[in-house]
Design a protein around this motif. Structure first.
Motif, PDB file in Angstrom:
ATOM      1  N   THR A  86      12.815 -46.728  -3.077  1.00  0.00           N
ATOM      2  CA  THR A  86      11.876 -45.785  -3.670  1.00  0.00           C
ATOM      3  C   THR A  86      10.870 -45.255  -2.655  1.00  0.00           C
ATOM      4  N   MET A  87      10.890 -45.827  -1.441  1.00  0.00           N
ATOM      5  CA  MET A  87       9.997 -45.415  -0.363  1.00  0.00           C
ATOM      6  C   MET A  87      10.847 -45.196   0.891  1.00  0.00           C
ATOM      7  N   PRO A  88      11.472 -44.032   1.016  1.00  0.00           N
ATOM      8  CA  PRO A  88      12.441 -43.794   2.086  1.00  0.00           C
ATOM      9  C   PRO A  88      11.910 -44.080   3.490  1.00  0.00           C
ATOM     10  N   GLY A  89      10.617 -43.930   3.696  1.00  0.00           N
ATOM     11  CA  GLY A  89      10.051 -44.184   5.014  1.00  0.00           C
ATOM     12  C   GLY A  89      10.138 -45.632   5.457  1.00  0.00           C
ATOM     13  N   THR A  90      10.471 -46.533   4.525  1.00  0.00           N
ATOM     14  CA  THR A  90      10.566 -47.959   4.865  1.00  0.00           C
ATOM     15  C   THR A  90      11.977 -48.372   5.264  1.00  0.00           C
ATOM     16  N   PHE A 135      21.418 -48.044  -6.558  1.00  0.00           N
ATOM     17  CA  PHE A 135      20.170 -47.278  -6.603  1.00  0.00           C
ATOM     18  C   PHE A 135      19.445 -47.539  -7.919  1.00  0.00           C
ATOM     19  N   PRO A 136      18.112 -47.658  -7.878  1.00  0.00           N
ATOM     20  CA  PRO A 136      17.349 -47.846  -9.124  1.00  0.00           C
ATOM     21  C   PRO A 136      17.332 -46.558  -9.941  1.00  0.00           C
ATOM     22  N   SER A 137      18.389 -46.370 -10.717  1.00  0.00           N
ATOM     23  CA  SER A 137      18.595 -45.120 -11.452  1.00  0.00           C
ATOM     24  C   SER A 137      17.409 -44.787 -12.346  1.00  0.00           C
ATOM     25  N   VAL A 138      17.156 -43.500 -12.483  1.00  0.00           N
ATOM     26  CA  VAL A 138      16.097 -42.913 -13.300  1.00  0.00           C
ATOM     27  C   VAL A 138      14.725 -43.211 -12.700  1.00  0.00           C
ATOM     28  N   ALA A 139      14.384 -44.489 -12.554  1.00  0.00           N
ATOM     29  CA  ALA A 139      13.045 -44.842 -12.076  1.00  0.00           C
ATOM     30  C   ALA A 139      12.757 -44.275 -10.700  1.00  0.00           C
ATOM     31  N   ALA A 140      13.774 -44.176  -9.842  1.00  0.00           N
ATOM     32  CA  ALA A 140      13.545 -43.725  -8.462  1.00  0.00           C
ATOM     33  C   ALA A 140      14.198 -42.385  -8.170  1.00  0.00           C
ATOM     34  N   ASP A 141      14.515 -41.622  -9.204  1.00  0.00           N
ATOM     35  CA  ASP A 141      15.199 -40.349  -8.978  1.00  0.00           C
ATOM     36  C   ASP A 141      14.383 -39.414  -8.082  1.00  0.00           C
ATOM     37  N   GLN A 191      25.912 -30.377  -7.242  1.00  0.00           N
ATOM     38  CA  GLN A 191      25.069 -30.904  -6.174  1.00  0.00           C
ATOM     39  C   GLN A 191      23.648 -30.353  -6.227  1.00  0.00           C
ATOM     40  N   ARG A 192      23.457 -29.287  -6.983  1.00  0.00           N
ATOM     41  CA  ARG A 192      22.110 -28.703  -7.104  1.00  0.00           C
ATOM     42  C   ARG A 192      21.371 -29.191  -8.343  1.00  0.00           C
ATOM     43  N   ALA A 193      22.083 -29.879  -9.224  1.00  0.00           N
ATOM     44  CA  ALA A 193      21.474 -30.291 -10.494  1.00  0.00           C
ATOM     45  C   ALA A 193      20.422 -31.359 -10.267  1.00  0.00           C
ATOM     46  N   GLU A 194      19.381 -31.297 -11.041  1.00  0.00           N
ATOM     47  CA  GLU A 194      18.331 -32.304 -11.001  1.00  0.00           C
ATOM     48  C   GLU A 194      18.502 -33.256 -12.189  1.00  0.00           C
ATOM     49  N   PRO A 195      18.134 -34.518 -12.053  1.00  0.00           N
ATOM     50  CA  PRO A 195      18.287 -35.477 -13.148  1.00  0.00           C
ATOM     51  C   PRO A 195      17.401 -35.107 -14.328  1.00  0.00           C
ATOM     52  N   ASP A 196      17.841 -35.508 -15.531  1.00  0.00           N
ATOM     53  CA  ASP A 196      17.108 -35.150 -16.749  1.00  0.00           C
ATOM     54  C   ASP A 196      16.503 -36.362 -17.448  1.00  0.00           C
ATOM     55  N   GLY A 197      16.484 -37.517 -16.762  1.00  0.00           N
ATOM     56  CA  GLY A 197      15.928 -38.719 -17.358  1.00  0.00           C
ATOM     57  C   GLY A 197      16.955 -39.634 -17.970  1.00  0.00           C
ATOM     58  N   GLY A 198      18.236 -39.224 -17.961  1.00  0.00           N
ATOM     59  CA  GLY A 198      19.301 -40.061 -18.501  1.00  0.00           C
ATOM     60  C   GLY A 198      20.049 -40.788 -17.397  1.00  0.00           C
ATOM     61  N   ILE A 216      23.426 -41.265 -16.938  1.00  0.00           N
ATOM     62  CA  ILE A 216      24.570 -40.550 -16.376  1.00  0.00           C
ATOM     63  C   ILE A 216      24.103 -39.401 -15.493  1.00  0.00           C
ATOM     64  N   ALA A 217      23.081 -38.695 -15.925  1.00  0.00           N
ATOM     65  CA  ALA A 217      22.558 -37.601 -15.100  1.00  0.00           C
ATOM     66  C   ALA A 217      22.001 -38.125 -13.781  1.00  0.00           C
ATOM     67  N   SER A 218      21.385 -39.296 -13.821  1.00  0.00           N
ATOM     68  CA  SER A 218      20.871 -39.900 -12.594  1.00  0.00           C
ATOM     69  C   SER A 218      22.013 -40.227 -11.635  1.00  0.00           C
ATOM     70  N   HIS A 219      23.077 -40.843 -12.164  1.00  0.00           N
ATOM     71  CA  HIS A 219      24.224 -41.157 -11.309  1.00  0.00           C
ATOM     72  C   HIS A 219      24.874 -39.880 -10.776  1.00  0.00           C
ATOM     73  N   ALA A 220      24.987 -38.858 -11.616  1.00  0.00           N
ATOM     74  CA  ALA A 220      25.573 -37.600 -11.164  1.00  0.00           C
ATOM     75  C   ALA A 220      24.742 -36.982 -10.043  1.00  0.00           C
TER      76      ALA A 220
END
Length: 296
Positions: free
Chosen positions: A58-62, A77-83, A114-121, A123-127
């Protein structure tokens, strides 16, 4: 991949990641490195054969130190929480590691936008993650898992107190997959060639109703367990009191849909590992301690 290589495992103290670490440790020519937000605790859990490096997805700089010299990454990946951090994290992983094997989920479309943004779900997070990885990684494999057998550990509290499980959709039929099988395919994708751009649908070897799953757990425990069906309103109040009503409704509806449309069974685990996928009864026997340990 040939020659000695370094594989970074994220989620290394979790059920699937832990299995990946254990199975990689048995592969010759592989240095296993684990990413953890708590390196001391992870080192104690994983033992001296695994190098543990601090970092947080969740902190890419680390992530820079953990990726130094890494050839491949097993990504949980921590889906949804770290989208919100996904784009930067995936970019960092793709620039530093040649290969990414991502633990995804069945239900993601074969060609995610590849341009879609997650919607809080989920499956959308994994996509979203799949799209980012496909657009940037040199080599990648997606493990699209069916329902995890370990999801039934949500029943452990009730089973520890009673022979009656109050739950919903007793006739929902699932092909739950053992975490050891997910890891076995993941290890092959991390260490062998021939898996680039593959999206593997991984399932258990059989469809079982939730009643049959409960019976298998009872057999492992040498107990007679009984399923007592409850409705959506009761599920929200009794089982998921901290979740929003819309989320509970989605969970219950998803299980109800699997009565008429059970989870499919694939032969992917057998085809890739050379042995049959592990049945749910085996998973239950492997997890007796999880159903009998005192609640803490």
């Amino acid at each position: 991949m040939t020659g000695e290589r370094t594989v970074l495992v994220t989620g290394a103290t979790g059920r699937v990641g832990g299995q990946v670490v254990a199975q990689l440790a048995e592969v010759g020519g592989v240095r296993v490195r684990a990413l953890s937000r708590d390196p001391a605790a992870a080192s104690a859990a994983l033992g001296p054969r695994v190098e543990v490096v601090g970092g947080d997805l969740t902190m890419p700089g680390t992530l820079a130190a953990a990726l130094d010299g890494v050839d491949a990454v097993f990504l949980v990946f921590p889906s949804v929480a770290a989208d919100g951090a996904a784009r930067e994290s995936v970019d960092m992983l793709s620039r530093r590691a040649r290969r990414i094997v991502y633990l995804s989920a069945h239900g993601v479309p074969d060609e995610p936008d590849q341009r879609a943004e997650p919607d809080g779900g989920i499956i959308a997070s994994h996509a979203h993650l799949e799209g980012l990885i496909a657009a940037s990684a040199s080599e990648y494999t997606f493990l699209r898992a069916s329902g995890f057998a370990a999801n039934t550990l949500a029943w452990a509290g009730q089973i520890g107190r009673s022979d009656v499980l109050r739950w919903f959709s007793p006739d929902a039929r699932r092909a739950l997959v053992h975490e050891a099988d997910l890891a076995a395919v993941g290890v092959r994708a991390l260490t062998e060639d021939g898996h680039h751009r593959m999206a593997y649908h991984l399932t258990g070897p059989e469809q079982l109703t939730q009643v049959e799953q409960l019976a298998a757990i009872g057999d492992a425990l040498n107990r007679s367990l009984r399923f007592e069906e409850i409705g959506a309103a009761e599920a929200g109040a009794e089982l998921f009191p901290g979740l929003p009503g819309v989320v509970v409704a989605a969970i219950v509806a998803g299980h109800a849909a699997m009565v008429a449309h059970p989870e499919p069974v694939t032969d992917t685990v057998a085809r890739l590992t050379g042995r049959p996928a592990l049945p749910f009864a085996q998973w239950a026997r492997d997890h007796i301690d999880d159903f009998t340990k005192p609640a803490g």
